[in-house]
Design a protein around this motif. Structure first.
Motif, PDB file in Angstrom:
ATOM      1  N   GLU A   1     -19.750 -37.331 -15.952  1.00 28.35           N
ATOM      2  CA  GLU A   1     -20.207 -36.290 -16.888  1.00 28.35           C
ATOM      3  C   GLU A   1     -20.713 -36.855 -18.206  1.00 28.35           C
ATOM      4  O   GLU A   1     -20.006 -37.613 -18.883  1.00 28.35           O
ATOM      5  CB  GLU A   1     -19.062 -35.322 -17.204  1.00 28.35           C
ATOM      6  CG  GLU A   1     -18.896 -34.234 -16.196  1.00 28.35           C
ATOM      7  CD  GLU A   1     -18.076 -33.079 -16.732  1.00 28.35           C
ATOM      8  OE1 GLU A   1     -18.328 -32.638 -17.881  1.00 28.35           O
ATOM      9  OE2 GLU A   1     -17.169 -32.641 -16.007  1.00 28.35           O
ATOM     10  N   LYS A   2     -21.953 -36.470 -18.542  1.00 24.01           N
ATOM     11  CA  LYS A   2     -22.454 -36.819 -19.884  1.00 24.01           C
ATOM     12  C   LYS A   2     -21.595 -36.062 -20.886  1.00 24.01           C
ATOM     13  O   LYS A   2     -21.111 -34.989 -20.616  1.00 24.01           O
ATOM     14  CB  LYS A   2     -23.922 -36.471 -20.034  1.00 24.01           C
ATOM     15  CG  LYS A   2     -24.268 -34.998 -20.122  1.00 24.01           C
ATOM     16  CD  LYS A   2     -25.770 -34.830 -20.339  1.00 24.01           C
ATOM     17  CE  LYS A   2     -26.200 -33.386 -20.303  1.00 24.01           C
ATOM     18  NZ  LYS A   2     -25.790 -32.606 -21.501  1.00 24.01           N
TER      19      LYS A   2
ATOM     20  N   GLY B   1     -19.053 -24.852 -16.433  1.00 17.89           N
ATOM     21  CA  GLY B   1     -18.672 -23.884 -15.399  1.00 17.89           C
ATOM     22  C   GLY B   1     -17.165 -23.763 -15.246  1.00 17.89           C
ATOM     23  O   GLY B   1     -16.610 -22.651 -15.293  1.00 17.89           O
ATOM     24  N   ASN B   2     -16.479 -24.895 -15.071  1.00 15.99           N
ATOM     25  CA  ASN B   2     -15.017 -24.829 -14.977  1.00 15.99           C
ATOM     26  C   ASN B   2     -14.437 -24.311 -16.291  1.00 15.99           C
ATOM     27  O   ASN B   2     -13.464 -23.550 -16.296  1.00 15.99           O
ATOM     28  CB  ASN B   2     -14.429 -26.212 -14.657  1.00 15.99           C
ATOM     29  CG  ASN B   2     -14.688 -26.609 -13.220  1.00 15.99           C
ATOM     30  OD1 ASN B   2     -14.722 -25.763 -12.326  1.00 15.99           O
ATOM     31  ND2 ASN B   2     -14.882 -27.891 -12.980  1.00 15.99           N
ATOM     32  N   GLY B   3     -15.073 -24.688 -17.380  1.00 15.84           N
ATOM     33  CA  GLY B   3     -14.633 -24.183 -18.689  1.00 15.84           C
ATOM     34  C   GLY B   3     -14.826 -22.685 -18.798  1.00 15.84           C
ATOM     35  O   GLY B   3     -13.993 -21.974 -19.362  1.00 15.84           O
TER      36      GLY B   3
ATOM     37  N   THR C   1     -22.813 -27.577 -24.827  1.00 16.06           N
ATOM     38  CA  THR C   1     -23.549 -27.219 -23.620  1.00 16.06           C
ATOM     39  C   THR C   1     -22.802 -26.090 -22.923  1.00 16.06           C
ATOM     40  O   THR C   1     -21.896 -25.497 -23.509  1.00 16.06           O
ATOM     41  CB  THR C   1     -23.678 -28.443 -22.687  1.00 16.06           C
ATOM     42  OG1 THR C   1     -24.415 -28.072 -21.520  1.00 16.06           O
ATOM     43  CG2 THR C   1     -22.324 -28.960 -22.250  1.00 16.06           C
ATOM     44  N   PHE C   2     -23.207 -25.762 -21.658  1.00 14.62           N
ATOM     45  CA  PHE C   2     -22.407 -24.821 -20.878  1.00 14.62           C
ATOM     46  C   PHE C   2     -21.475 -25.605 -19.973  1.00 14.62           C
ATOM     47  O   PHE C   2     -21.736 -26.759 -19.634  1.00 14.62           O
ATOM     48  CB  PHE C   2     -23.292 -23.885 -20.041  1.00 14.62           C
ATOM     49  CG  PHE C   2     -22.472 -22.951 -19.187  1.00 14.62           C
ATOM     50  CD1 PHE C   2     -22.496 -23.036 -17.800  1.00 14.62           C
ATOM     51  CD2 PHE C   2     -21.617 -22.017 -19.771  1.00 14.62           C
ATOM     52  CE1 PHE C   2     -21.719 -22.187 -17.021  1.00 14.62           C
ATOM     53  CE2 PHE C   2     -20.836 -21.173 -19.009  1.00 14.62           C
ATOM     54  CZ  PHE C   2     -20.879 -21.255 -17.623  1.00 14.62           C
TER      55      PHE C   2
ATOM     56  N   TYR D   1     -18.593 -24.171 -25.843  1.00 11.91           N
ATOM     57  CA  TYR D   1     -18.037 -25.373 -25.220  1.00 11.91           C
ATOM     58  C   TYR D   1     -18.570 -26.627 -25.889  1.00 11.91           C
ATOM     59  O   TYR D   1     -19.790 -26.776 -26.075  1.00 11.91           O
ATOM     60  CB  TYR D   1     -18.377 -25.425 -23.726  1.00 11.91           C
ATOM     61  CG  TYR D   1     -17.969 -26.739 -23.077  1.00 11.91           C
ATOM     62  CD1 TYR D   1     -18.904 -27.745 -22.845  1.00 11.91           C
ATOM     63  CD2 TYR D   1     -16.636 -26.990 -22.743  1.00 11.91           C
ATOM     64  CE1 TYR D   1     -18.531 -28.950 -22.276  1.00 11.91           C
ATOM     65  CE2 TYR D   1     -16.246 -28.195 -22.182  1.00 11.91           C
ATOM     66  CZ  TYR D   1     -17.201 -29.176 -21.950  1.00 11.91           C
ATOM     67  OH  TYR D   1     -16.821 -30.372 -21.401  1.00 11.91           O
TER      68      TYR D   1
ATOM     69  N   ASN E   1     -10.425 -30.380 -14.275  1.00 12.37           N
ATOM     70  CA  ASN E   1     -11.335 -30.419 -15.445  1.00 12.37           C
ATOM     71  C   ASN E   1     -10.558 -29.705 -16.550  1.00 12.37           C
ATOM     72  O   ASN E   1     -10.208 -28.520 -16.379  1.00 12.37           O
ATOM     73  CB  ASN E   1     -12.568 -29.630 -15.075  1.00 12.37           C
ATOM     74  CG  ASN E   1     -13.865 -30.063 -15.728  1.00 12.37           C
ATOM     75  OD1 ASN E   1     -14.871 -29.405 -15.489  1.00 12.37           O
ATOM     76  ND2 ASN E   1     -13.885 -31.115 -16.511  1.00 12.37           N
TER      77      ASN E   1
ATOM     78  N   CYS F   1     -16.404 -30.777 -11.711  1.00 14.12           N
ATOM     79  CA  CYS F   1     -17.467 -30.312 -12.601  1.00 14.12           C
ATOM     80  C   CYS F   1     -18.094 -29.071 -11.960  1.00 14.12           C
ATOM     81  O   CYS F   1     -18.728 -29.167 -10.909  1.00 14.12           O
ATOM     82  CB  CYS F   1     -18.507 -31.411 -12.791  1.00 14.12           C
ATOM     83  SG  CYS F   1     -19.797 -30.935 -13.942  1.00 14.12           S
ATOM     84  N   GLY F   2     -17.901 -27.927 -12.597  1.00 18.65           N
ATOM     85  CA  GLY F   2     -18.319 -26.661 -12.003  1.00 18.65           C
ATOM     86  C   GLY F   2     -19.827 -26.500 -11.914  1.00 18.65           C
ATOM     87  O   GLY F   2     -20.362 -26.131 -10.860  1.00 18.65           O
ATOM     88  N   THR F   3     -20.511 -26.796 -13.016  1.00 17.00           N
ATOM     89  CA  THR F   3     -21.973 -26.726 -12.959  1.00 17.00           C
ATOM     90  C   THR F   3     -22.503 -27.791 -12.009  1.00 17.00           C
ATOM     91  O   THR F   3     -23.557 -27.620 -11.399  1.00 17.00           O
ATOM     92  CB  THR F   3     -22.571 -26.944 -14.362  1.00 17.00           C
ATOM     93  OG1 THR F   3     -21.986 -28.122 -14.953  1.00 17.00           O
ATOM     94  CG2 THR F   3     -22.346 -25.739 -15.259  1.00 17.00           C
TER      95      THR F   3
ATOM     96  N   ASN G   1     -18.344 -30.860 -25.366  1.00 15.76           N
ATOM     97  CA  ASN G   1     -17.845 -32.037 -24.665  1.00 15.76           C
ATOM     98  C   ASN G   1     -16.967 -32.844 -25.607  1.00 15.76           C
ATOM     99  O   ASN G   1     -16.988 -32.627 -26.828  1.00 15.76           O
ATOM    100  CB  ASN G   1     -19.033 -32.934 -24.259  1.00 15.76           C
ATOM    101  CG  ASN G   1     -19.766 -32.450 -23.044  1.00 15.76           C
ATOM    102  OD1 ASN G   1     -19.190 -32.198 -21.999  1.00 15.76           O
ATOM    103  ND2 ASN G   1     -21.075 -32.302 -23.188  1.00 15.76           N
TER     104      ASN G   1
ATOM    105  N   THR H   1     -26.637 -26.623 -17.360  1.00 17.75           N
ATOM    106  CA  THR H   1     -26.763 -27.956 -17.960  1.00 17.75           C
ATOM    107  C   THR H   1     -27.428 -28.847 -16.911  1.00 17.75           C
ATOM    108  O   THR H   1     -27.634 -28.417 -15.771  1.00 17.75           O
ATOM    109  CB  THR H   1     -25.393 -28.495 -18.436  1.00 17.75           C
ATOM    110  OG1 THR H   1     -25.581 -29.740 -19.109  1.00 17.75           O
ATOM    111  CG2 THR H   1     -24.432 -28.681 -17.280  1.00 17.75           C
TER     112      THR H   1
ATOM    113  N   ASN I   1     -25.829 -35.068 -16.210  1.00 19.82           N
ATOM    114  CA  ASN I   1     -24.604 -35.318 -15.456  1.00 19.82           C
ATOM    115  C   ASN I   1     -25.018 -35.865 -14.099  1.00 19.82           C
ATOM    116  O   ASN I   1     -26.140 -35.594 -13.633  1.00 19.82           O
ATOM    117  CB  ASN I   1     -23.820 -34.011 -15.288  1.00 19.82           C
ATOM    118  CG  ASN I   1     -23.443 -33.399 -16.619  1.00 19.82           C
ATOM    119  OD1 ASN I   1     -22.515 -33.867 -17.282  1.00 19.82           O
ATOM    120  ND2 ASN I   1     -24.181 -32.383 -17.042  1.00 19.82           N
TER     121      ASN I   1
HETATM  122  N1  LIG Z   1     -17.358 -29.971 -16.503  1.00 23.71           N
HETATM  123  C1  LIG Z   1     -18.390 -29.002 -16.818  1.00 23.71           C
HETATM  124  C2  LIG Z   1     -19.726 -29.624 -17.057  1.00 23.71           C
HETATM  125  C3  LIG Z   1     -19.942 -29.791 -18.459  1.00 23.71           C
HETATM  126  C4  LIG Z   1     -21.287 -30.359 -18.620  1.00 23.71           C
HETATM  127  C5  LIG Z   1     -21.307 -31.362 -19.722  1.00 23.71           C
HETATM  128  N2  LIG Z   1     -20.672 -32.602 -19.312  1.00 23.71           N
HETATM  129  C6  LIG Z   1     -22.720 -31.615 -20.137  1.00 23.71           C
HETATM  130  O1  LIG Z   1     -23.636 -31.121 -19.459  1.00 23.71           O
HETATM  131  O2  LIG Z   1     -22.912 -32.291 -21.124  1.00 23.71           O
HETATM  132  C7  LIG Z   1     -18.504 -27.952 -15.760  1.00 23.71           C
HETATM  133  O3  LIG Z   1     -17.496 -27.626 -15.144  1.00 23.71           O
HETATM  134  O4  LIG Z   1     -19.614 -27.435 -15.578  1.00 23.71           O
END
Ligand SMILES: N[C@H](CCC[C@H](N)C(=O)O)C(=O)O
Length: 256
Positions: free
Chosen positions: A185-186, A74-76, A71-72, A63, A13, A195-197, A65, A135, A167
């Motif tokens: 991912e949205k 997690g990996n970020g 949004t928030f 953050y 990510n 995707c961490g979240t 997209n 998110t 997502n």
């Molecule tokens: N890759 C991200 C998720 C981002 C979420 C984003 N795609 C949204 O909710 O719009 C993660 O590691 O959590």
């Protein structure tokens, strides 16, 4: 305008990171955000992360997209902690502010353990689970994840949710404590390598629906392996930690 950037990735990510403590980045310009994230006409990334000062926390993480939606991530968040250390802002422990509130994190070698928000919004449906982990996340078990049409089915489900959508995480159980995940991912509007979240939502959803009794879950993803741990009290998931690598790739200057 010339902007210095750093590229980081967390299990594939990937993010363009900007030290925005001088507030130079035009964060209201979604065209510029999309241009920077474009993998042909720009640097290429799933999203952009700005690090800014905050009077109550070590730093603030913002953050976006690739489509400019905020949004928030997690990996970020894990990459933001590694970036803050590279900037000399933090040592091996930190508390920072993000879209969904404050987060504690610890660094050990280049493995970042990020505390996620407590998760209480969990909706168990007939064939899926929805959870808010900073998110929106839809979680659905499938049998042959390797050959599953993640993009096509993910896109349909993503837009089936009322604005801002969700997502979409497709999951295959490997053993009692291991679940493989692929995510649409949205805001990226494609499958990402992790995707961490999302894996946080998967771990909690699998525990909630009794697919596992463990509170330490391994989650292999396309870009590597993540780990999620938690405690559960009366249906609320607390002490939720997302653990995995966050790696510096390169840095440069972009003229926008
Ligand atoms: N890759 C991200 C998720 C981002 C979420 C984003 N795609 C949204 O909710 O719009 C993660 O590691 O959590």
């Amino acid at each position: 305008m010339k902007i210095d950037f750093y590229k980081f990735q967390g299990t594939g990510n990937d993010f363009v990171m900007v030290d925005n403590r001088t507030k130079i980045f035009p964060k209201e310009n979604t065209d510029i955000i999309s241009q920077i994230c474009d993998r042909h006409f720009g640097i290429g990334a799933d999203g952009i992360i700005l690090i800014e000062n905050d009077e109550n926390f070590d730093f603030k993480m913002i953050y976006f997209n690739a489509d400019g939606s905020e949004t928030f991530c997690g990996n970020g968040g894990r990459c933001a902690v590694a970036f803050a250390k590279k900037l000399g802002l933090v040592d091996n422990k930190t508390t920072f502010l993000a879209f969904d509130g404050e987060h504690f994190a610890e660094i050990e070698n280049n493995i970042i353990s990020l505390q996620m928000i407590d998760v209480s919004e969990i909706i168990v449906k007939e064939n899926s689970v929805f959870a808010y982990t900073g998110t929106q996340h839809h979680v659905e078990l499938v049998t042959d994840l390797e050959n599953y049409p993640v993009f096509d089915n993910g896109k349909k489900i993503r837009y089936s949710y009322d604005n801002p959508g969700s997502n979409v995480n497709f999951v295959q159980q490997i053993n009692d404590t291991t679940f493989r995940v692929r995510t649409y991912e949205k805001g990226v509007e494609d499958e990402t390598l992790a995707c961490g979240t999302g894996v946080t939502a998967v771990a909690i959803a699998m525990h909630k629906t009794n697919k596992t009794s463990s509170n330490l879950i391994s989650l292999p993803v396309e870009g590597g392996k993540l780990e999620v741990s938690f405690t559960e009290e009366n249906g609320i998931y607390k002490n939720v930690f997302l653990k995995g690598p966050a790696t510096f790739v390169f840095n440069g200057t972009i003229d926008i």
